[in-house]
Design a protein around this motif. Structure first.
Motif, mmCIF file in Angstrom:
data_model
loop_
_atom_site.group_PDB
_atom_site.id
_atom_site.type_symbol
_atom_site.label_atom_id
_atom_site.label_comp_id
_atom_site.label_asym_id
_atom_site.label_seq_id
_atom_site.Cartn_x
_atom_site.Cartn_y
_atom_site.Cartn_z
ATOM 1 N N VAL A 147 -31.522 76.430 54.670
ATOM 2 C CA VAL A 147 -32.637 75.608 55.133
ATOM 3 C C VAL A 147 -32.126 74.184 55.334
ATOM 4 O O VAL A 147 -31.443 73.638 54.458
ATOM 5 N N ASP A 148 -32.456 73.570 56.471
ATOM 6 C CA ASP A 148 -32.089 72.171 56.737
ATOM 7 C C ASP A 148 -33.216 71.270 56.257
ATOM 8 O O ASP A 148 -34.365 71.389 56.708
ATOM 9 N N LYS A 196 -36.659 78.218 58.905
ATOM 10 C CA LYS A 196 -37.563 77.089 59.010
ATOM 11 C C LYS A 196 -38.753 77.347 58.091
ATOM 12 O O LYS A 196 -38.810 78.381 57.421
ATOM 13 N N ALA A 197 -39.702 76.430 58.051
ATOM 14 C CA ALA A 197 -40.880 76.644 57.214
ATOM 15 C C ALA A 197 -41.602 77.903 57.674
ATOM 16 O O ALA A 197 -41.835 78.114 58.857
ATOM 17 N N LEU A 243 -41.617 72.819 54.103
ATOM 18 C CA LEU A 243 -41.016 71.490 54.165
ATOM 19 C C LEU A 243 -42.150 70.482 54.347
ATOM 20 O O LEU A 243 -42.841 70.492 55.369
ATOM 21 N N LYS A 279 -34.429 67.386 55.959
ATOM 22 C CA LYS A 279 -34.210 66.034 56.464
ATOM 23 C C LYS A 279 -34.544 64.997 55.393
ATOM 24 O O LYS A 279 -35.336 65.270 54.492
ATOM 25 N N THR A 331 -28.011 70.601 54.712
ATOM 26 C CA THR A 331 -28.148 72.057 54.665
ATOM 27 C C THR A 331 -28.167 72.507 53.210
ATOM 28 O O THR A 331 -27.211 72.282 52.465
ATOM 29 N N GLN A 354 -38.020 64.510 53.342
ATOM 30 C CA GLN A 354 -38.714 65.786 53.214
ATOM 31 C C GLN A 354 -38.522 66.361 51.815
ATOM 32 O O GLN A 354 -37.553 66.039 51.121
#
Length: 423
Positions: free
Chosen positions: A269-270, A251-252, A373, A272, A344, A275
């Protein structure tokens, strides 16, 4: 006066609470947990060479004591500070005993300034310089908890207890992922001492400072203690994989890892819709390396298609080499009141470092990865937004440019031939 006001406020609050009814059982649990106090240990060299009188006309030991008194007076209340010595007790020639001469002079905890100053005042230059064992002891003194931890090593000479190389000790400490930073200060250092202290600091993400005067020593140590009390960010230890499918999800935040020479490490990293992924990586050259090296950071889809990349090359030894990238993902309209799924993105970190045969390649070099993000711009106009790193956009621009240039050149050529025939 302040105490009276607080007492009155407390009584008033109690009366209100009693009137309203009993306290809810979960009230205390909702309060945020108190942040753990930062820990700092000062490691002072008390070996025989500290008798030299070359700092402002005083001995190195006296300069260190005066600096320590100033630092102890200025230490913030929230800092848990301790003091460890090396070479302070054994005066003999037995190397084994001399290299075990390190002790905790003042335990890491709430600071009693008078007691700490009294302990420092009793020190006298004595024995050997076991830097490696002292670093191991200091790491044990600071062990436990999630607080910011920092060792400040002050010495005037290189370690005399090899083969326990203090630089290797520092790398082992860093490889544990405990976020323990070692800052080093050299008192009138020679070239070998400077090289060793730089290596120790770089291995743990710390700093090295050469000291020539008492005020420089006290000022720098104060700065490092204050930095521990108010850190910028605490990195999170992670371990990249050798392929995207097995990579850890990030995550960030700020992350640390270790990467071997010429290795590829993967993270996920996901991102969205709406973003923008901003990622950067820094690899520390914490040992002697060959010239001509580089670091590569790539953003790749789970199917292996490259999205965008960032790279940087170096020539000669530097402390760190860094690069970064940006990947904005366009917003999408939600369907059936459901949030659009995240994409992803696989982040690949590679390096092209190499080293002479005499240099150890383990543990790997320190790596720091930053992931952020943020909201993607509505009308992005930067290169990353147009995806030039994907290749086909760039190819299309080149083809169109070539076509227009060809048409223009053909028209000019026909016009010149027509004029020539007419004349």
């Amino acid at each position: 006066m302040i105490k009276r006001i607080r007492r009155a406020a407390g009584v008033g609050g109690l009366l209100v609470a009693l009137a309203a009814g009993p306290f809810p059982a979960h009230a205390a649990a909702d309060e945020p947990a108190a942040k753990e106090a930062p820990k700092v240990e000062l490691v002072l060299d008390v070996s025989g060479s500290m008798r030299a009188r070359d700092i402002d006309g005083r001995s190195r030991m006296l300069a260190a004591k005066r600096a320590f008194n100033e630092v102890l007076d200025a230490t913030p209340e929230e800092v848990r500070l301790g003091i460890r010595t090396l070479g302070a007790n054994y005066r003999g020639e037995n190397r084994k005993r001399g290299c075990e001469d390190t002790e905790r002079l003042y335990p890491v905890g709430p600071l009693d300034r008078t007691e700490a100053k009294t302990a420092v005042a009793t020190l006298a230059p004595t024995g050997w310089t076991p830097i490696g064992p002292a670093l191991l002891g200091a790491a044990d003194d600071l062990e436990g908890g999630d607080a910011t931890r920092r060792i400040v090593l002050i010495t005037d000479g290189e370690d005399t207890c090899a083969p326990l190389d203090p630089c290797e000790v520092a790398r082992e400490i860093a490889a544990k992922g405990t976020h323990l930073v070692v800052d080093t200060l050299g008192l009138i250092p020679d070239a070998k001492t400077r090289e060793q202290l730089v290596c120790i600091a770089e291995a743990t993400g710390g700093t090295y400072t050469s000291v020539q005067h008492t005020n420089e020593l006290s000022g720098r140590v104060k700065q490092l203690v204050d930095r521990a009390a108010d850190p910028v960010a605490t990195p999170v230890a992670t371990e990249g994989a050798d392929r995207c499918a097995d990579a850890p999800g990030l995550k960030a935040g700020l992350y640390t890892d270790r990467e071997k020479f010429g290795e590829h490490r993967w993270y996920r990293v996901d991102v969205k819709p709406g973003q923008e992924l901003r990622a950067s990586v820094s690899v520390g050259a914490d040992r002697a390396v060959n010239n001509d090296y580089g670091v590569l950071l790539r953003a790749v889809t789970t199917h292996g298609r490259e999205i965008v990349r960032g790279s940087e090359a170096g020539d000669g030894r530097t402390d760190t080499i860094s690069t970064g990238l940006r990947y904005p993902k366009a917003p999408q309209d939600a369907q059936d009141s459901q949030e659009p799924p995240a994409e992803t993105v696989c982040l690949q970190v590679s390096n092209s470092f190499s080293a002479p045969a005499s240099v150890k390649t383990t543990p790997g070099m320190p790596l720091e990865l930053t992931v952020d993000l943020v909201d993607s711009p509505d009308e992005p106009s930067d290169v990353a937004a147009f995806g030039l790193g994907r290749g086909w956009w760039l190819l299309g621009v080149l083809v169109l440019t070539g076509l227009l240039a060809g048409l223009l050149w053909g028209w000019i050529t026909r016009w010149r031939i027509t004029v020539w025939r007419t004349n």
